[in-house]
Write an enzyme that holds these catalytic residues in place. Structure first.
Site, PDB file in Angstrom:
ATOM      1  N   LYS A  22       0.829  -1.219   0.000  1.00 65.42           N
ATOM      2  CA  LYS A  22       0.000   0.000   0.000  1.00 65.42           C
ATOM      3  C   LYS A  22       0.857   1.261   0.000  1.00 65.42           C
ATOM      4  O   LYS A  22       0.649   2.173  -0.786  1.00 65.42           O
ATOM      5  CB  LYS A  22      -0.893  -0.040   1.247  1.00 65.42           C
ATOM      6  CG  LYS A  22      -1.451   1.289   1.687  1.00 65.42           C
ATOM      7  CD  LYS A  22      -2.263   1.166   2.955  1.00 65.42           C
ATOM      8  CE  LYS A  22      -1.525   1.393   4.256  1.00 65.42           C
ATOM      9  NZ  LYS A  22      -1.218   2.771   4.609  1.00 65.42           N
ATOM     10  N   ASN A  23       1.855   1.302   0.915  1.00 66.78           N
ATOM     11  CA  ASN A  23       2.607   2.545   1.078  1.00 66.78           C
ATOM     12  C   ASN A  23       3.606   2.797  -0.051  1.00 66.78           C
ATOM     13  O   ASN A  23       4.180   3.884  -0.140  1.00 66.78           O
ATOM     14  CB  ASN A  23       3.324   2.559   2.437  1.00 66.78           C
ATOM     15  CG  ASN A  23       2.335   2.740   3.577  1.00 66.78           C
ATOM     16  OD1 ASN A  23       1.166   3.052   3.342  1.00 66.78           O
ATOM     17  ND2 ASN A  23       2.794   2.535   4.812  1.00 66.78           N
ATOM     18  N   ARG A  93      -4.131  10.273   5.389  1.00 67.58           N
ATOM     19  CA  ARG A  93      -2.965  11.162   5.422  1.00 67.58           C
ATOM     20  C   ARG A  93      -2.110  11.072   4.173  1.00 67.58           C
ATOM     21  O   ARG A  93      -1.490  12.042   3.752  1.00 67.58           O
ATOM     22  CB  ARG A  93      -2.101  10.850   6.642  1.00 67.58           C
ATOM     23  CG  ARG A  93      -2.743  11.189   7.944  1.00 67.58           C
ATOM     24  CD  ARG A  93      -1.696  11.362   8.989  1.00 67.58           C
ATOM     25  NE  ARG A  93      -0.678  12.289   8.547  1.00 67.58           N
ATOM     26  CZ  ARG A  93      -0.695  13.595   8.757  1.00 67.58           C
ATOM     27  NH1 ARG A  93      -1.670  14.141   9.426  1.00 67.58           N
ATOM     28  NH2 ARG A  93       0.290  14.349   8.307  1.00 67.58           N
ATOM     29  N   CYS A 117      -4.859  12.199  13.493  1.00 69.84           N
ATOM     30  CA  CYS A 117      -4.432  10.813  13.353  1.00 69.84           C
ATOM     31  C   CYS A 117      -4.296  10.147  14.711  1.00 69.84           C
ATOM     32  O   CYS A 117      -3.749  10.742  15.647  1.00 69.84           O
ATOM     33  CB  CYS A 117      -3.093  10.800  12.632  1.00 69.84           C
ATOM     34  SG  CYS A 117      -2.523   9.160  12.329  1.00 69.84           S
ATOM     35  N   ARG A 122       1.340  14.361  13.297  1.00 72.29           N
ATOM     36  CA  ARG A 122       1.905  14.053  11.976  1.00 72.29           C
ATOM     37  C   ARG A 122       2.124  15.380  11.229  1.00 72.29           C
ATOM     38  O   ARG A 122       1.384  15.716  10.302  1.00 72.29           O
ATOM     39  CB  ARG A 122       0.970  13.144  11.166  1.00 72.29           C
ATOM     40  CG  ARG A 122       0.425  11.942  11.884  1.00 72.29           C
ATOM     41  CD  ARG A 122       1.153  10.654  11.706  1.00 72.29           C
ATOM     42  NE  ARG A 122       1.484  10.183  10.400  1.00 72.29           N
ATOM     43  CZ  ARG A 122       0.855   9.204   9.743  1.00 72.29           C
ATOM     44  NH1 ARG A 122      -0.205   8.649  10.269  1.00 72.29           N
ATOM     45  NH2 ARG A 122       1.289   8.781   8.581  1.00 72.29           N
ATOM     46  N   ASP A 308       5.604   0.331  11.910  1.00 79.78           N
ATOM     47  CA  ASP A 308       4.352  -0.277  11.451  1.00 79.78           C
ATOM     48  C   ASP A 308       4.216  -1.744  11.869  1.00 79.78           C
ATOM     49  O   ASP A 308       3.189  -2.368  11.607  1.00 79.78           O
ATOM     50  CB  ASP A 308       4.219  -0.147   9.921  1.00 79.78           C
ATOM     51  CG  ASP A 308       3.957   1.287   9.502  1.00 79.78           C
ATOM     52  OD1 ASP A 308       3.564   2.095  10.361  1.00 79.78           O
ATOM     53  OD2 ASP A 308       4.151   1.602   8.312  1.00 79.78           O
ATOM     54  N   ARG A 400      -8.064  -0.797   5.624  1.00 79.55           N
ATOM     55  CA  ARG A 400      -7.256   0.225   4.959  1.00 79.55           C
ATOM     56  C   ARG A 400      -5.919  -0.347   4.500  1.00 79.55           C
ATOM     57  O   ARG A 400      -5.307   0.184   3.578  1.00 79.55           O
ATOM     58  CB  ARG A 400      -6.999   1.412   5.909  1.00 79.55           C
ATOM     59  CG  ARG A 400      -8.251   2.223   6.186  1.00 79.55           C
ATOM     60  CD  ARG A 400      -7.909   3.468   6.967  1.00 79.55           C
ATOM     61  NE  ARG A 400      -6.656   4.014   6.501  1.00 79.55           N
ATOM     62  CZ  ARG A 400      -5.689   4.485   7.272  1.00 79.55           C
ATOM     63  NH1 ARG A 400      -5.844   4.510   8.564  1.00 79.55           N
ATOM     64  NH2 ARG A 400      -4.584   4.952   6.752  1.00 79.55           N
TER      65      ARG A 400
HETATM   66  N1  EPU Z   1       7.688  14.255  10.800  1.00 78.95           N
HETATM   67  C1  EPU Z   1       8.025  15.546  11.097  1.00 78.95           C
HETATM   68  N2  EPU Z   1       7.835  16.486  10.118  1.00 78.95           N
HETATM   69  C2  EPU Z   1       7.343  16.175   8.879  1.00 78.95           C
HETATM   70  C3  EPU Z   1       7.027  14.835   8.598  1.00 78.95           C
HETATM   71  C4  EPU Z   1       7.212  13.891   9.587  1.00 78.95           C
HETATM   72  O1  EPU Z   1       8.475  15.867  12.183  1.00 78.95           O
HETATM   73  O2  EPU Z   1       7.198  17.073   8.053  1.00 78.95           O
HETATM   74  C5  EPU Z   1       7.877  13.229  11.837  1.00 78.95           C
HETATM   75  C6  EPU Z   1       6.594  12.455  12.141  1.00 78.95           C
HETATM   76  O3  EPU Z   1       5.805  13.133  13.087  1.00 78.95           O
HETATM   77  C7  EPU Z   1       7.137  11.144  12.658  1.00 78.95           C
HETATM   78  C8  EPU Z   1       8.384  10.934  11.806  1.00 78.95           C
HETATM   79  O4  EPU Z   1       8.747  12.237  11.331  1.00 78.95           O
HETATM   80  O5  EPU Z   1       7.506  11.290  13.997  1.00 78.95           O
HETATM   81  C9  EPU Z   1       8.215   9.995  10.637  1.00 78.95           C
HETATM   82  O6  EPU Z   1       7.081  10.359   9.872  1.00 78.95           O
HETATM   83  P1  EPU Z   1       6.968  10.110   8.321  1.00 78.95           P
HETATM   84  O7  EPU Z   1       6.761  11.424   7.631  1.00 78.95           O
HETATM   85  O8  EPU Z   1       8.096   9.264   7.845  1.00 78.95           O
HETATM   86  O9  EPU Z   1       5.615   9.295   8.208  1.00 78.95           O
HETATM   87  P2  EPU Z   1       4.636   9.349   6.984  1.00 78.95           P
HETATM   88  O10 EPU Z   1       5.393   9.546   5.740  1.00 78.95           O
HETATM   89  O11 EPU Z   1       3.515  10.271   7.283  1.00 78.95           O
HETATM   90  C10 EPU Z   1       4.739   6.799   6.419  1.00 78.95           C
HETATM   91  C11 EPU Z   1       3.768   5.662   6.334  1.00 78.95           C
HETATM   92  C12 EPU Z   1       3.330   5.270   7.741  1.00 78.95           C
HETATM   93  C13 EPU Z   1       4.570   4.878   8.552  1.00 78.95           C
HETATM   94  C14 EPU Z   1       5.578   6.036   8.542  1.00 78.95           C
HETATM   95  C15 EPU Z   1       6.886   5.690   9.233  1.00 78.95           C
HETATM   96  C16 EPU Z   1       2.720   6.025   4.211  1.00 78.95           C
HETATM   97  C17 EPU Z   1       1.507   6.382   3.450  1.00 78.95           C
HETATM   98  N3  EPU Z   1       2.634   6.073   5.539  1.00 78.95           N
HETATM   99  O12 EPU Z   1       4.038   7.872   7.030  1.00 78.95           O
HETATM  100  O13 EPU Z   1       2.475   4.147   7.610  1.00 78.95           O
HETATM  101  O14 EPU Z   1       4.209   4.574   9.864  1.00 78.95           O
HETATM  102  O15 EPU Z   1       5.884   6.413   7.180  1.00 78.95           O
HETATM  103  O16 EPU Z   1       7.499   4.628   8.607  1.00 78.95           O
HETATM  104  O17 EPU Z   1       3.740   5.693   3.615  1.00 78.95           O
HETATM  105  C18 EPU Z   1       0.715   2.696   8.154  1.00 78.95           C
HETATM  106  O18 EPU Z   1       0.852   2.167   7.042  1.00 78.95           O
HETATM  107  O19 EPU Z   1       0.021   2.187   9.082  1.00 78.95           O
HETATM  108  C19 EPU Z   1       1.409   3.952   8.431  1.00 78.95           C
HETATM  109  C20 EPU Z   1       1.031   4.774   9.396  1.00 78.95           C
END
Ligand code: EPU
Length: 422
Positions: A22-23, A93, A117, A122, A308, A400
């Site tokens: 998915k991701n 998201r 969330c 996030r 995850d 999801r």
């Molecule tokens: N963060 C910041 N600033 C930003 C973005 C992120 O401080 O601008 C912080 C976040 O708060 C968190 C960390 O950095 O503490 C990592 O967040 P990241 O941005 O990597 O997460 P994401 O891209 O929003 C993706 C996956 C998540 C997975 C995370 C971490 C997708 C669609 N989602 O989220 O997947 O947990 O990376 O690996 O790719 C899931 O599938 O259940 C899921 C939540």
């Protein structure tokens, strides 16, 4: 709303295949905004989040079709639509992945900030930092990211935040940098397999990216990107969840579409806990002949232990011998499953961003409520281990991210039934 009944206490045994990731699929779908031609994607799972992304892209001028054979074909037919509305963004998201492509291809953008969330804060500050470095003068107004797009210029940037890099932030910046003028260097880029898969799809479309899989990505912008055909990688988190279900039930489970290179943190942790794990090509087999032992786990950006899989690992360790400490370094508040596992007899104490799991508990089936995607998967694992019946309600969270999970677990011998809650 659907719920799931699980009658626990059965050893899982057999062979099962993980679906596409998915991701990985979600950001790759967003590249359709960039491409001058159709993107044909294979191995895209049939999940609620994929359908939500399809709806979002349709609003942005992309025709999305699921062919009878399963391929997803995306074709951008209008370059004028530039608003990603709150009504869709609040439900998922990952919708934020359209921001980079829109900034690259539209003269103006308006993208709703995603909704709240259950797994904690996030923010999107790193996404904005990177896109601003490329010259996009973005602002936040009335809950939307707004500003002019196009005319981007390559830049050097550092994407490290308080919890490491950002997965979808790296994806967004990459998707803008590939068509920016000049060279972009992204330091502290996310190295997750899903980001690597996005890079490979972009390269097929004509992008110039070096350092794929490393924390330094060097991108040389090109003027146009073509369509492409791409097979999405298997879902390492689904594969890991199935392996953990096998280990937790003292079973013998082989998962196809489980790539060693994507899952070695989990495999080593399972071995440390006493399970036997073998791997061949894209297949991993786990056997737990004895009761598992406690093990300490810290979630980290890839190649560390994935956040995850944290909840599913915790559910597995509730019945292992000894005390395990699970430290969450990506989403410090991602512990919604602790209370629900407690309802089933687990003894877990939360301390800041850590949870102390007192193992060797005899779980007993109970009615529990899913709160987010991975927490739901943890409750399913606990239900498989527990005595008697567990009812997991609100399983739309599970839908999801897990395709036909009850069928897959059923094939491995689980007694599991989905039904509509009255
Ligand atoms: N963060 C910041 N600033 C930003 C973005 C992120 O401080 O601008 C912080 C976040 O708060 C968190 C960390 O950095 O503490 C990592 O967040 P990241 O941005 O990597 O997460 P994401 O891209 O929003 C993706 C996956 C998540 C997975 C995370 C971490 C997708 C669609 N989602 O989220 O997947 O947990 O990376 O690996 O790719 C899931 O599938 O259940 C899921 C939540």
């Amino acid at each position: 709303m659907d719920a799931m009944d699980i009658v626990g206490g059965r050893r899982l045994e057999g062979r099962v295949r993980a679906s596409g990731a998915k991701n990985a699929a979600l950001p790759i779908m967003a590249t359709s905004i960039l491409a001058e031609g159709p993107i044909r994607l294979k191995n895209v799972p049939d999940l609620a989040d994929i359908r939500t992304m399809s709806r979002l892209l349709a609003v942005l001028g992309v025709k999305v079709e699921r062919e009878p054979g399963g391929d997803l074909v995306l074709n951008c037919t209008s370059t004028r639509k530039n608003e990603a509305p709150y009504r869709i963004m609040k439900t998922m998201r990952a919708g934020i992945c359209v921001l980079g492509p829109l900034v690259a291809r539209r003269t103006k953008v308006k993208v709703s900030l995603p909704g709240g969330c259950a797994i904690g804060d996030r923010p999107v500050d790193l996404h904005l930092k990177g896109l601003r470095a490329l010259g996009a003068n973005l602002d936040i107004r009335h809950g939307y990211i707004v500003g002019p797009g196009k005319r981007l210029r390559g830049a050097e940037m550092y994407l490290g935040g308080p919890f490491g890099s950002t997965v979808t932030g790296t994806a967004n910046i990459l998707m803008a940098a590939v068509v920016a003028k000049g060279v972009t260097v992204i330091d502290c880029a996310a190295c997750e397999p899903e980001v690597q898969d996005l890079c490979r799809a972009l390269v097929k479309m004509g992008a110039q990216i070096q350092g794929i899989g490393s924390p330094r990505l060097v991108v040389e912008g090109v003027e146009r990107l073509t369509g492409c055909e791409h097979t999405v990688i298997p879902d390492r988190i689904e594969a890991g969840t199935l392996l953990l279900a096998g280990a937790a039930t003292g079973g013998d489970v082989t998962v196809e579409g489980a790539r060693w290179n994507d899952l070695f943190a989990l495999v080593h942790t399972l071995r440390e806990a006493g399970a036997e794990v073998e791997h061949f090509d894209d297949t991993i087999r786990v056997r737990a002949r004895r009761r598992l032992k406690s093990v300490d786990v810290t979630t980290l950006p890839f190649p560390g232990f994935p956040t995850d899989l944290q909840a599913q690992m915790m559910a597995t360790l509730t019945s292992a011998d000894g005390i395990s400490v699970i430290t969450e370094k990506i989403f410090p508040d991602r512990f919604m499953h602790v209370a629900e596992l407690g309802r089933m007899g687990a003894r877990i104490r939360k301390e800041g961003n850590a949870a102390v799991v007192h193992g060797a508990r005899h779980l007993s089936g109970a009615p529990v409520m899913a709160s987010d995607l991975r927490a739901s998967a943890a409750l399913v694992i606990a239900g498989l281990v527990a005595d008697g019946k567990t009812t997991v309600s609100r399983i739309y969270h599970l839908d999801r991210g897990y395709e036909k999970i009850e069928q897959k677990l059923g094939r491995l011998g689980a007694k599991i039934r989905r039904y509509r809650e009255s």
